[in-house]
Design a protein around this motif. Sequence first.
Motif, PDB file in Angstrom:
ATOM      1  N   ASP A   1      12.016  -9.274  -4.075  1.00  0.00           N
ATOM      2  CA  ASP A   1      12.640  -8.349  -3.131  1.00  0.00           C
ATOM      3  C   ASP A   1      12.985  -7.079  -3.892  1.00  0.00           C
ATOM      4  OD1 ASP A   1      13.788  -7.234  -0.909  1.00  0.00           O
ATOM      5  OD2 ASP A   1      15.648  -8.397  -1.015  1.00  0.00           O
ATOM      6  N   PRO A   2      12.319  -5.947  -3.582  1.00  0.00           N
ATOM      7  CA  PRO A   2      11.419  -5.731  -2.444  1.00  0.00           C
ATOM      8  C   PRO A   2      10.031  -6.305  -2.693  1.00  0.00           C
ATOM      9  CG  PRO A   2      11.554  -3.741  -3.749  1.00  0.00           C
ATOM     10  CD  PRO A   2      12.555  -4.698  -4.338  1.00  0.00           C
ATOM     11  N   ARG A   3       9.222  -6.275  -1.637  1.00  0.00           N
ATOM     12  CA  ARG A   3       7.852  -6.774  -1.682  1.00  0.00           C
ATOM     13  C   ARG A   3       6.908  -5.587  -1.660  1.00  0.00           C
ATOM     14  NH1 ARG A   3       6.759 -12.473  -1.415  1.00  0.00           N
ATOM     15  NH2 ARG A   3       4.551 -12.789  -0.980  1.00  0.00           N
ATOM     16  N   PHE A   4       5.827  -5.686  -2.415  1.00  0.00           N
ATOM     17  CA  PHE A   4       4.856  -4.594  -2.484  1.00  0.00           C
ATOM     18  C   PHE A   4       3.730  -4.874  -1.493  1.00  0.00           C
ATOM     19  CE2 PHE A   4       1.915  -1.787  -5.071  1.00  0.00           C
ATOM     20  CZ  PHE A   4       2.662  -0.639  -4.881  1.00  0.00           C
ATOM     21  N   VAL A   5       3.547  -3.990  -0.522  1.00  0.00           N
ATOM     22  CA  VAL A   5       2.602  -4.244   0.562  1.00  0.00           C
ATOM     23  C   VAL A   5       1.802  -2.981   0.887  1.00  0.00           C
ATOM     24  CG1 VAL A   5       4.173  -5.960   1.577  1.00  0.00           C
ATOM     25  CG2 VAL A   5       4.164  -3.607   2.452  1.00  0.00           C
ATOM     26  N   LEU A   6       0.718  -3.186   1.622  1.00  0.00           N
ATOM     27  CA  LEU A   6      -0.073  -2.066   2.131  1.00  0.00           C
ATOM     28  C   LEU A   6      -0.262  -2.241   3.626  1.00  0.00           C
ATOM     29  CD1 LEU A   6      -1.976   0.445   1.777  1.00  0.00           C
ATOM     30  CD2 LEU A   6      -3.843  -1.204   1.506  1.00  0.00           C
ATOM     31  N   PHE A   7       0.163  -1.262   4.390  1.00  0.00           N
ATOM     32  CA  PHE A   7      -0.162  -1.209   5.814  1.00  0.00           C
ATOM     33  C   PHE A   7      -1.521  -0.512   5.919  1.00  0.00           C
ATOM     34  CE2 PHE A   7       4.447  -1.450   5.718  1.00  0.00           C
ATOM     35  CZ  PHE A   7       4.708  -2.428   6.679  1.00  0.00           C
ATOM     36  N   PRO A   8      -2.511  -1.134   6.531  1.00  0.00           N
ATOM     37  CA  PRO A   8      -3.858  -0.540   6.582  1.00  0.00           C
ATOM     38  C   PRO A   8      -3.883   0.911   7.048  1.00  0.00           C
ATOM     39  CG  PRO A   8      -3.979  -2.804   7.291  1.00  0.00           C
ATOM     40  CD  PRO A   8      -2.507  -2.504   7.095  1.00  0.00           C
ATOM     41  N   LYS A   9      -2.989   1.280   7.964  1.00  0.00           N
ATOM     42  CA  LYS A   9      -2.960   2.662   8.448  1.00  0.00           C
ATOM     43  C   LYS A   9      -2.566   3.648   7.350  1.00  0.00           C
ATOM     44  CE  LYS A   9       1.811   2.287  10.175  1.00  0.00           C
ATOM     45  NZ  LYS A   9       2.385   3.179   9.143  1.00  0.00           N
TER      46      LYS A   9
ATOM     47  N   HIS B   1      -2.321   1.032  -9.567  1.00  0.00           N
ATOM     48  CA  HIS B   1      -3.625   1.072  -8.907  1.00  0.00           C
ATOM     49  C   HIS B   1      -3.473   0.944  -7.396  1.00  0.00           C
ATOM     50  CE1 HIS B   1      -7.801   0.263  -7.964  1.00  0.00           C
ATOM     51  NE2 HIS B   1      -7.505  -0.953  -7.528  1.00  0.00           N
ATOM     52  N   LEU B   2      -2.700  -0.047  -6.950  1.00  0.00           N
ATOM     53  CA  LEU B   2      -2.522  -0.253  -5.516  1.00  0.00           C
ATOM     54  C   LEU B   2      -1.611   0.812  -4.907  1.00  0.00           C
ATOM     55  CD1 LEU B   2      -2.326  -4.138  -5.441  1.00  0.00           C
ATOM     56  CD2 LEU B   2      -4.175  -2.693  -4.585  1.00  0.00           C
ATOM     57  N   GLU B   3      -0.680   1.320  -5.687  1.00  0.00           N
ATOM     58  CA  GLU B   3       0.149   2.416  -5.185  1.00  0.00           C
ATOM     59  C   GLU B   3      -0.721   3.634  -4.874  1.00  0.00           C
ATOM     60  OE1 GLU B   3       4.369   4.447  -6.390  1.00  0.00           O
ATOM     61  OE2 GLU B   3       2.811   4.412  -7.941  1.00  0.00           O
ATOM     62  N   SER B   4      -1.714   3.882  -5.712  1.00  0.00           N
ATOM     63  CA  SER B   4      -2.595   5.037  -5.488  1.00  0.00           C
ATOM     64  C   SER B   4      -3.418   4.881  -4.215  1.00  0.00           C
ATOM     65  CB  SER B   4      -3.530   5.233  -6.685  1.00  0.00           C
ATOM     66  OG  SER B   4      -4.508   4.200  -6.749  1.00  0.00           O
ATOM     67  N   LEU B   5      -3.541   3.624  -3.750  1.00  0.00           N
ATOM     68  CA  LEU B   5      -4.293   3.357  -2.521  1.00  0.00           C
ATOM     69  C   LEU B   5      -3.388   3.292  -1.288  1.00  0.00           C
ATOM     70  CD1 LEU B   5      -6.758   0.677  -3.923  1.00  0.00           C
ATOM     71  CD2 LEU B   5      -7.332   3.010  -3.217  1.00  0.00           C
ATOM     72  N   GLY B   6      -2.095   3.517  -1.486  1.00  0.00           N
ATOM     73  CA  GLY B   6      -1.186   3.585  -0.348  1.00  0.00           C
ATOM     74  C   GLY B   6      -0.170   2.470  -0.233  1.00  0.00           C
ATOM     75  N   ALA B   7      -0.182   1.522  -1.165  1.00  0.00           N
ATOM     76  CA  ALA B   7       0.783   0.426  -1.102  1.00  0.00           C
ATOM     77  C   ALA B   7       2.189   0.933  -1.427  1.00  0.00           C
ATOM     78  CB  ALA B   7       0.388  -0.683  -2.075  1.00  0.00           C
ATOM     79  N   LYS B   8       3.189   0.254  -0.901  1.00  0.00           N
ATOM     80  CA  LYS B   8       4.576   0.663  -1.111  1.00  0.00           C
ATOM     81  C   LYS B   8       5.490  -0.556  -1.031  1.00  0.00           C
ATOM     82  CE  LYS B   8       5.361   1.659   3.818  1.00  0.00           C
ATOM     83  NZ  LYS B   8       5.695   2.719   4.810  1.00  0.00           N
ATOM     84  N   HIS B   9       6.724  -0.368  -1.452  1.00  0.00           N
ATOM     85  CA  HIS B   9       7.713  -1.436  -1.377  1.00  0.00           C
ATOM     86  C   HIS B   9       8.359  -1.479   0.006  1.00  0.00           C
ATOM     87  CE1 HIS B   9       7.997  -1.506  -5.943  1.00  0.00           C
ATOM     88  NE2 HIS B   9       7.827  -2.766  -5.606  1.00  0.00           N
ATOM     89  N   VAL B  10       8.576  -2.693   0.501  1.00  0.00           N
ATOM     90  CA  VAL B  10       9.400  -2.894   1.696  1.00  0.00           C
ATOM     91  C   VAL B  10      10.385  -4.012   1.381  1.00  0.00           C
ATOM     92  CG1 VAL B  10       7.580  -2.174   3.282  1.00  0.00           C
ATOM     93  CG2 VAL B  10       7.842  -4.598   2.755  1.00  0.00           C
ATOM     94  N   ALA B  11      11.474  -4.042   2.106  1.00  0.00           N
ATOM     95  CA  ALA B  11      12.459  -5.106   1.911  1.00  0.00           C
ATOM     96  C   ALA B  11      11.820  -6.460   2.220  1.00  0.00           C
ATOM     97  CB  ALA B  11      13.667  -4.879   2.806  1.00  0.00           C
TER      98      ALA B  11
END
Length: 207
Positions: free
Chosen positions: A57-65, A189-199
Amino acid sequence: MHFLSQKIEFPHVSEASSEGLLAVGGDLSPERLIHAYSNGIFPWYEDEEPILWWSPDPRFVLFPKDLKISKSMRQVLKKGRFKITKNKAFEVVIANCSKIRRDGQVGTWITDEMKAAYTKLHQLGYVVSIEVWRDNDLVGGLYGVDLKNGVFSGESMFTKVSNASKFGFISFVQQSSYKLIDCQLYTTHLESLGAKHVARAEFLRYL
């Protein structure tokens, strides 16, 4: 610290440490793994360590949009140097992923035990592999857990030539119908593709 028994259950994720470590022990049976991923928990440990279960927590995720594609990658996608397939060479993909050495990691976390467990999940339809080909050579790929609830939990990827894994990941995200890609832990690497932290609580709502 919570030590798991043979019973397939986990403590509530709110009991995880500040680093996200929730429990130790148990096994990698399909039933336990599916139960774990369904509750936002995943195994991550190195060879000769006990099985460690995590729910950060937080979790690193990517919303496809939110997927970001650089100008250079748009050119790579446009040229069509690579092609991708799905579930055509899972065992080769996970074997290649297990050979990758990462900074700060002594051995591989994709142990023989892990490979056997995820191969079983693949046979049951809960693990997906994406293969990236150049001509007839497998040059990249990725795999992850699909709980069939709109969330894909990415486990690992590999590349043998420049941009192959990016091509596979971007194409996979664009062509899939997932609502959320679980990246688990932060990487640049994944941050550069749009991934971010969410609770974590927000992530669990998607599960």
